[in-house]
Design a protein around this motif. Structure first.
Motif, PDB file in Angstrom:
ATOM      1  N   SER A 127       0.849  -1.192   0.000  1.00 55.12           N
ATOM      2  CA  SER A 127       0.000   0.000   0.000  1.00 55.12           C
ATOM      3  C   SER A 127       0.882   1.238   0.000  1.00 55.12           C
ATOM      4  O   SER A 127       1.863   1.304   0.736  1.00 55.12           O
ATOM      5  N   ARG A 128       0.520   2.185  -0.814  1.00 54.04           N
ATOM      6  CA  ARG A 128       1.200   3.476  -0.799  1.00 54.04           C
ATOM      7  C   ARG A 128       0.494   4.374   0.222  1.00 54.04           C
ATOM      8  O   ARG A 128      -0.717   4.261   0.421  1.00 54.04           O
ATOM      9  N   PRO A 129       1.222   5.314   0.837  1.00 55.60           N
ATOM     10  CA  PRO A 129       0.576   6.217   1.783  1.00 55.60           C
ATOM     11  C   PRO A 129      -0.548   7.022   1.129  1.00 55.60           C
ATOM     12  O   PRO A 129      -1.558   7.309   1.759  1.00 55.60           O
ATOM     13  N   ALA A 130      -0.353   7.383  -0.127  1.00 54.61           N
ATOM     14  CA  ALA A 130      -1.384   8.116  -0.874  1.00 54.61           C
ATOM     15  C   ALA A 130      -1.396   7.550  -2.289  1.00 54.61           C
ATOM     16  O   ALA A 130      -0.354   7.379  -2.911  1.00 54.61           O
ATOM     17  N   ALA A 133      -3.269  -0.949  11.639  1.00 50.54           N
ATOM     18  CA  ALA A 133      -3.199  -0.805  10.182  1.00 50.54           C
ATOM     19  C   ALA A 133      -2.928  -2.183   9.584  1.00 50.54           C
ATOM     20  O   ALA A 133      -2.182  -2.984  10.154  1.00 50.54           O
ATOM     21  N   ARG A 134      -3.554  -2.449   8.452  1.00 53.37           N
ATOM     22  CA  ARG A 134      -3.379  -3.742   7.768  1.00 53.37           C
ATOM     23  C   ARG A 134      -3.140  -3.482   6.296  1.00 53.37           C
ATOM     24  O   ARG A 134      -3.697  -2.542   5.735  1.00 53.37           O
ATOM     25  N   GLU A 135      -2.316  -4.344   5.674  1.00 46.85           N
ATOM     26  CA  GLU A 135      -2.112  -4.232   4.237  1.00 46.85           C
ATOM     27  C   GLU A 135      -1.594  -5.540   3.659  1.00 46.85           C
ATOM     28  O   GLU A 135      -0.979  -6.348   4.343  1.00 46.85           O
ATOM     29  N   GLN A 136      -1.864  -5.719   2.388  1.00 47.93           N
ATOM     30  CA  GLN A 136      -1.282  -6.845   1.659  1.00 47.93           C
ATOM     31  C   GLN A 136       0.221  -6.592   1.573  1.00 47.93           C
ATOM     32  O   GLN A 136       0.663  -5.448   1.462  1.00 47.93           O
ATOM     33  N   GLN A 193       0.260  -6.438   9.571  1.00 49.74           N
ATOM     34  CA  GLN A 193      -0.561  -5.715  10.529  1.00 49.74           C
ATOM     35  C   GLN A 193       0.366  -5.091  11.560  1.00 49.74           C
ATOM     36  O   GLN A 193       1.319  -5.709  12.005  1.00 49.74           O
ATOM     37  N   TRP A 194       0.098  -3.847  11.941  1.00 48.48           N
ATOM     38  CA  TRP A 194       0.884  -3.174  12.956  1.00 48.48           C
ATOM     39  C   TRP A 194       0.048  -2.068  13.580  1.00 48.48           C
ATOM     40  O   TRP A 194      -0.966  -1.660  13.044  1.00 48.48           O
ATOM     41  N   LEU A 195       0.519  -1.587  14.726  1.00 47.82           N
ATOM     42  CA  LEU A 195      -0.150  -0.501  15.419  1.00 47.82           C
ATOM     43  C   LEU A 195       0.435   0.814  14.927  1.00 47.82           C
ATOM     44  O   LEU A 195       1.638   1.067  15.067  1.00 47.82           O
ATOM     45  N   GLY A 196      -0.401   1.639  14.335  1.00 50.13           N
ATOM     46  CA  GLY A 196       0.045   2.915  13.799  1.00 50.13           C
ATOM     47  C   GLY A 196       0.275   3.946  14.885  1.00 50.13           C
ATOM     48  O   GLY A 196      -0.128   3.774  16.043  1.00 50.13           O
ATOM     49  N   ASN A 197       0.920   5.048  14.514  1.00 52.34           N
ATOM     50  CA  ASN A 197       1.179   6.138  15.462  1.00 52.34           C
ATOM     51  C   ASN A 197      -0.112   6.740  16.007  1.00 52.34           C
ATOM     52  O   ASN A 197      -0.117   7.326  17.082  1.00 52.34           O
ATOM     53  N   ASP A 198      -1.189   6.593  15.269  1.00 55.19           N
ATOM     54  CA  ASP A 198      -2.483   7.130  15.696  1.00 55.19           C
ATOM     55  C   ASP A 198      -3.223   6.200  16.658  1.00 55.19           C
ATOM     56  O   ASP A 198      -4.345   6.479  17.072  1.00 55.19           O
ATOM     57  N   GLY A 199      -2.602   5.055  17.002  1.00 52.08           N
ATOM     58  CA  GLY A 199      -3.217   4.110  17.919  1.00 52.08           C
ATOM     59  C   GLY A 199      -4.161   3.126  17.262  1.00 52.08           C
ATOM     60  O   GLY A 199      -4.773   2.298  17.932  1.00 52.08           O
TER      61      GLY A 199
END
Length: 139
Positions: free
Chosen positions: A46-49, A91-94, A82-88
């Motif tokens: 996944s790209r950030p944008a 986040a998941r992605e292929q 899968q990981w915990l983002g800075n926003d709490g």
């Protein structure tokens, strides 16, 4: 100690002996010619944008950047990260996992770090996770 208790203690000692790991020197040693390094790199798709990294873009990266650096072979796995983002938030992605078996040498190290840098730059990624471990390899 009663006979019943004595039998239980004896049975426990016998069972403990059954579960003890076998110490076979063949299992714990690796010939110098078989000692290698396993590096697994994890690439988010996944790209950030913008749009996700396509299968064609991934394959082009493998063909043009990975294969020339690791001509002896490689393995690619589909993954889901899968990981915990800075926003709490979770986040998941292929993802793709790239496993490389290589010598522990300067050239391999430089090639691995080059791949991480190229991917992060080309696909606007914050990181490419790297996991290294020594392995004993036989062909």
């Amino acid at each position: 100690m009663t006979i019943k208790t004595g039998l239980m203690v004896a049975a426990l000692f016998m069972l403990a002996g059954c579960n003890a790991p076998a110490h076979n020197t063949a299992d714990t040693t690796c010939k110098a010619d078989n000692q290698m390094q396993q590096t697994t790199l994890y690439f988010g798709l996944s790209r950030p944008a913008g749009k996700d990294i396509t299968g064609q873009e991934w394959q082009q990266f493998v063909d043009q950047d990975v294969t020339p650096r690791f001509r002896d072979g490689l393995t690619v796995f589909d993954a889901r990260g899968q990981w915990l983002g800075n926003d709490g938030k979770v986040a998941r992605e292929q993802s793709k996992a790239l496993m490389l078996i290589h010598g522990k040498d300067v050239t391999s190290e430089q090639n691995i770090e080059a791949l991480r840098g190229i991917y992060k730059s080309r696909f606007a990624q914050e990181s490419v996770m790297r996991v290294d471990q020594p392995v004993c390899v036989q062909f």
